[in-house]
Design a protein around this motif. Structure first.
Motif, PDB file in Angstrom:
ATOM      1  N   GLY A 253      35.576  41.498  25.655  1.00  0.00           N
ATOM      2  CA  GLY A 253      34.217  41.778  26.107  1.00  0.00           C
ATOM      3  C   GLY A 253      34.195  42.018  27.599  1.00  0.00           C
ATOM      4  O   GLY A 253      34.986  41.432  28.356  1.00  0.00           O
ATOM      5  N   ILE A 254      33.324  42.895  28.046  1.00  0.00           N
ATOM      6  CA  ILE A 254      33.165  43.190  29.482  1.00  0.00           C
ATOM      7  C   ILE A 254      31.744  42.811  29.869  1.00  0.00           C
ATOM      8  O   ILE A 254      30.774  43.445  29.454  1.00  0.00           O
ATOM      9  N   GLN A 255      31.642  41.746  30.683  1.00  0.00           N
ATOM     10  CA  GLN A 255      30.317  41.270  31.079  1.00  0.00           C
ATOM     11  C   GLN A 255      29.658  42.173  32.118  1.00  0.00           C
ATOM     12  O   GLN A 255      28.459  42.454  32.059  1.00  0.00           O
ATOM     13  N   SER A 256      30.446  42.636  33.084  1.00  0.00           N
ATOM     14  CA  SER A 256      29.895  43.492  34.138  1.00  0.00           C
ATOM     15  C   SER A 256      31.033  44.112  34.920  1.00  0.00           C
ATOM     16  O   SER A 256      32.200  43.751  34.759  1.00  0.00           O
ATOM     17  N   VAL A 257      30.665  45.075  35.757  1.00  0.00           N
ATOM     18  CA  VAL A 257      31.602  45.690  36.695  1.00  0.00           C
ATOM     19  C   VAL A 257      31.061  45.427  38.094  1.00  0.00           C
ATOM     20  O   VAL A 257      29.906  45.753  38.395  1.00  0.00           O
ATOM     21  N   GLY A 258      31.866  44.808  38.952  1.00  0.00           N
ATOM     22  CA  GLY A 258      31.415  44.460  40.295  1.00  0.00           C
ATOM     23  C   GLY A 258      31.901  45.458  41.332  1.00  0.00           C
ATOM     24  O   GLY A 258      33.021  45.965  41.245  1.00  0.00           O
ATOM     25  N   LEU A 259      31.038  45.740  42.312  1.00  0.00           N
ATOM     26  CA  LEU A 259      31.417  46.576  43.456  1.00  0.00           C
ATOM     27  C   LEU A 259      31.929  45.664  44.559  1.00  0.00           C
ATOM     28  O   LEU A 259      31.175  44.868  45.126  1.00  0.00           O
ATOM     29  N   PHE A 260      33.222  45.767  44.852  1.00  0.00           N
ATOM     30  CA  PHE A 260      33.887  44.876  45.799  1.00  0.00           C
ATOM     31  C   PHE A 260      34.056  45.581  47.140  1.00  0.00           C
ATOM     32  O   PHE A 260      34.674  46.639  47.229  1.00  0.00           O
ATOM     33  N   MET A 261      33.477  44.981  48.219  1.00  0.00           N
ATOM     34  CA  MET A 261      33.644  45.507  49.571  1.00  0.00           C
ATOM     35  C   MET A 261      34.742  44.713  50.275  1.00  0.00           C
ATOM     36  O   MET A 261      34.665  43.487  50.410  1.00  0.00           O
ATOM     37  N   SER A 262      35.773  45.425  50.723  1.00  0.00           N
ATOM     38  CA  SER A 262      36.953  44.757  51.261  1.00  0.00           C
ATOM     39  C   SER A 262      36.651  43.922  52.500  1.00  0.00           C
ATOM     40  O   SER A 262      37.115  42.780  52.624  1.00  0.00           O
ATOM     41  N   ALA A 263      35.916  44.465  53.440  1.00  0.00           N
ATOM     42  CA  ALA A 263      35.682  43.752  54.709  1.00  0.00           C
ATOM     43  C   ALA A 263      34.916  42.458  54.491  1.00  0.00           C
ATOM     44  O   ALA A 263      35.131  41.470  55.196  1.00  0.00           O
ATOM     45  N   TYR A 264      34.025  42.427  53.493  1.00  0.00           N
ATOM     46  CA  TYR A 264      33.293  41.200  53.179  1.00  0.00           C
ATOM     47  C   TYR A 264      34.086  40.291  52.235  1.00  0.00           C
ATOM     48  O   TYR A 264      33.729  39.112  52.065  1.00  0.00           O
ATOM     49  N   ASN A 265      35.124  40.846  51.626  1.00  0.00           N
ATOM     50  CA  ASN A 265      35.964  40.134  50.663  1.00  0.00           C
ATOM     51  C   ASN A 265      35.131  39.518  49.542  1.00  0.00           C
ATOM     52  O   ASN A 265      35.375  38.401  49.086  1.00  0.00           O
ATOM     53  N   THR A 266      34.140  40.283  49.089  1.00  0.00           N
ATOM     54  CA  THR A 266      33.286  39.809  47.999  1.00  0.00           C
ATOM     55  C   THR A 266      32.607  41.003  47.333  1.00  0.00           C
ATOM     56  O   THR A 266      32.666  42.139  47.840  1.00  0.00           O
ATOM     57  N   GLU A 267      31.938  40.757  46.233  1.00  0.00           N
ATOM     58  CA  GLU A 267      31.171  41.791  45.540  1.00  0.00           C
ATOM     59  C   GLU A 267      29.777  41.880  46.146  1.00  0.00           C
ATOM     60  O   GLU A 267      29.140  40.864  46.412  1.00  0.00           O
ATOM     61  N   ILE A 268      29.318  43.097  46.333  1.00  0.00           N
ATOM     62  CA  ILE A 268      27.985  43.282  46.906  1.00  0.00           C
ATOM     63  C   ILE A 268      26.992  43.795  45.862  1.00  0.00           C
ATOM     64  O   ILE A 268      25.812  44.007  46.188  1.00  0.00           O
ATOM     65  N   GLY A 269      27.439  43.993  44.637  1.00  0.00           N
ATOM     66  CA  GLY A 269      26.537  44.446  43.584  1.00  0.00           C
ATOM     67  C   GLY A 269      27.230  44.473  42.238  1.00  0.00           C
ATOM     68  O   GLY A 269      28.462  44.474  42.154  1.00  0.00           O
ATOM     69  N   GLN A 270      26.441  44.455  41.161  1.00  0.00           N
ATOM     70  CA  GLN A 270      26.951  44.467  39.807  1.00  0.00           C
ATOM     71  C   GLN A 270      26.448  45.708  39.074  1.00  0.00           C
ATOM     72  O   GLN A 270      25.287  46.094  39.208  1.00  0.00           O
ATOM     73  N   LEU A 271      27.329  46.318  38.297  1.00  0.00           N
ATOM     74  CA  LEU A 271      26.974  47.462  37.477  1.00  0.00           C
ATOM     75  C   LEU A 271      26.844  46.982  36.028  1.00  0.00           C
ATOM     76  O   LEU A 271      27.683  46.221  35.541  1.00  0.00           O
ATOM     77  N   ALA A 272      25.799  47.415  35.351  1.00  0.00           N
ATOM     78  CA  ALA A 272      25.563  47.037  33.953  1.00  0.00           C
ATOM     79  C   ALA A 272      25.950  48.182  33.033  1.00  0.00           C
ATOM     80  O   ALA A 272      25.935  49.355  33.428  1.00  0.00           O
ATOM     81  N   TYR A 273      26.264  47.846  31.802  1.00  0.00           N
ATOM     82  CA  TYR A 273      26.627  48.887  30.845  1.00  0.00           C
ATOM     83  C   TYR A 273      25.413  49.736  30.502  1.00  0.00           C
ATOM     84  O   TYR A 273      24.352  49.220  30.149  1.00  0.00           O
ATOM     85  N   ALA A 274      25.572  51.061  30.606  1.00  0.00           N
ATOM     86  CA  ALA A 274      24.473  51.988  30.382  1.00  0.00           C
ATOM     87  C   ALA A 274      24.660  52.832  29.130  1.00  0.00           C
ATOM     88  O   ALA A 274      23.854  53.716  28.851  1.00  0.00           O
ATOM     89  N   GLY A 275      25.704  52.559  28.343  1.00  0.00           N
ATOM     90  CA  GLY A 275      25.980  53.352  27.154  1.00  0.00           C
ATOM     91  C   GLY A 275      26.936  54.484  27.442  1.00  0.00           C
ATOM     92  O   GLY A 275      27.157  54.881  28.603  1.00  0.00           O
ATOM     93  N   ASN A 276      27.542  55.036  26.390  1.00  0.00           N
ATOM     94  CA  ASN A 276      28.416  56.189  26.507  1.00  0.00           C
ATOM     95  C   ASN A 276      29.559  55.950  27.497  1.00  0.00           C
ATOM     96  O   ASN A 276      29.871  56.788  28.341  1.00  0.00           O
ATOM     97  N   SER A 277      30.152  54.746  27.432  1.00  0.00           N
ATOM     98  CA  SER A 277      31.328  54.397  28.241  1.00  0.00           C
ATOM     99  C   SER A 277      31.052  54.435  29.745  1.00  0.00           C
ATOM    100  O   SER A 277      31.951  54.701  30.546  1.00  0.00           O
ATOM    101  N   THR A 278      29.820  54.134  30.123  1.00  0.00           N
ATOM    102  CA  THR A 278      29.410  54.225  31.525  1.00  0.00           C
ATOM    103  C   THR A 278      28.772  52.924  31.992  1.00  0.00           C
ATOM    104  O   THR A 278      27.955  52.333  31.287  1.00  0.00           O
ATOM    105  N   TRP A 279      29.145  52.492  33.213  1.00  0.00           N
ATOM    106  CA  TRP A 279      28.488  51.362  33.880  1.00  0.00           C
ATOM    107  C   TRP A 279      27.756  51.905  35.099  1.00  0.00           C
ATOM    108  O   TRP A 279      28.271  52.800  35.789  1.00  0.00           O
ATOM    109  N   SER A 280      26.551  51.348  35.370  1.00  0.00           N
ATOM    110  CA  SER A 280      25.723  51.966  36.399  1.00  0.00           C
ATOM    111  C   SER A 280      24.850  50.938  37.123  1.00  0.00           C
ATOM    112  O   SER A 280      24.473  49.904  36.548  1.00  0.00           O
TER     113      SER A 280
END
Length: 375
Positions: A253-280
């Motif tokens: 299972g895939i709960q979410s896809v996170g946007l990771f910013m290197s300089a902050y060394n953390t995720e700054i946002g989460q992408l949710a599943y939008a259907g058709n093999s796409t997270w947005s």
């Protein structure tokens, strides 16, 4: 009188020529003997086949022809109760058929065993002999050996395409022509990012009713048949990996896809599943990090799965700015969790703005993503 002599001479010459032609014309002798000795593998030998294992060399003594000439050889395989009238499989000898041996890959032997009715993960008997031929004369070998074949798990002939269908899928079960295509990542290995809901699903090698069907049994092993696999969990996104070479599956299972910013060394946002093999995510606030030398725009992605976090980023360890780069710049590949390596760079227009970020795990294209500034 002179004319008569000439006519007689011409007639005699024609008769002599015809006689000479008859003397030079003879029937091709294609008589050969059958192969009478098989030297390797020895009779009743046992072979434990492995995917990609070393080839097996079959050897025999030569047949003979009464007037010489080229003899061609084929190794013929048949079921334990077969008589080689219709062999299960034939393999041409090495050297385009003229050598007294045939080098046969284990993957081919696995296919032969399957055609002879030996199931995967089981042991059965094959018979083999050598067929010798000269012109139209074919002699089945008088010597016949047996082989005890143990097949590995998996399919001797894996599908070249694969689709997902059923009531648990995004496409539903009503129309198999709308089945969802898998990506083939290597021969016999497939992957799909999709969602599943309570219901049943199965796999097919063709998006038609005539396709060969497969399903997962209770232990996750791939089986061929019309059965379906049931799912009772709540609707969610999944990654399905199937390896037909060894009949294994991996569904996470895939709960979410996170946007990771290197300089902050953390995720700054989460992408949710939008259907058709796409997270947005339509609006992720993005502010580049201010270093003494300038502002840092590097990023990559984290997949949060039921098996743990996985990082997806660039194939390039150090990346340039995206302006003027080909579309492949945005392709996604599995990478390490290193803070700085294998990252991308946002376009400067995104700094201090919201970004619309989409991640695409499409079966018919390279995995990729986009990031654009929005108001």
């Amino acid at each position: 009188m002179k004319t008569s002599v000439i006519n007689i001479a011409i007639g005699m010459l024609a008769l002599f020529t015809a006689s000479s032609c008859k003397k030079d014309t003879r029937q091709l002798n294609s008589d050969i003997t059958a192969v009478s000795t098989l030297s390797a593998p020895v009779n009743s030998a046992s072979l434990n086949l492995q995917p990609g294992g070393s080839s097996v060399v079959f050897k025999w003594n030569a047949a003979s022809a009464s007037e010489g000439g080229v003899i061609l050889y084929e190794v013929a395989f048949d079921k334990a109760d077969g008589n080689f009238s219709k062999p299960a499989y034939r393999v041409l000898a090495d050297g385009t058929g003229v050598q007294q041996q045939a080098t046969i890959p284990q993957d081919t032997l696995n296919k032969i065993a399957s055609l002879a009715g030996i199931a995967s993960s089981s042991t059965g008997t094959l018979k083999w002999t050598v067929m010798a031929s000269k012109a139209a004369n074919v002699q089945i070998g008088s010597a016949i050996n047996t082989l005890q074949i143990t097949r590995p798990a998996g399919f001797a002939v894996a599908p070249s395409t694969l689709f997902l269908t059923g009531s648990a899928t995004e496409a539903g079960a009503a129309d198999v022509t709308k089945a969802i295509a898998f990506k083939q990542t290597s021969p016999g290995v497939f992957e799909l990012y999709t969602s599943l809901q309570p219901g049943t699903y199965q796999f097919t090698d063709k998006a038609t009713t005539a396709g060969t069907k497969y399903y997962l049994n209770g232990s996750g092993t791939i089986q061929q048949g019309e059965q379906t696999t049931a799912i009772s969990a709540t609707t969610g996104a999944y990654r399905i990996r199937l390896n037909f070479n060894v009949a294994t599956s991996n569904v996470v299972g895939i709960q979410s896809v996170g946007l990771f910013m290197s300089a902050y060394n953390t995720e700054i946002g989460q992408l949710a599943y939008a259907g058709n093999s796409t997270w947005s995510n339509a609006r992720i606030p993005v502010t580049f990090y201010q270093f003494s030398w300038g502002r840092d725009e590097r990023y990559k992605f984290i997949l949060h799965t039921s098996a743990g976090a996985e990082y997806m980023g660039s194939v390039n360890r150090d990346n340039v700015a995206p302006a003027g780069q080909p579309a492949s710049y945005f392709n996604l590949t599995p990478v390490t969790n290193d803070q700085w390596n294998n990252t991308y760079k946002f376009d400067p227009s995104i700094d201090t703005h919201n970004a619309k970020v989409d991640v695409y795990f499409k079966a018919n294209a390279a995995y990729s993503h986009t990031g654009t500034a929005v108001n």
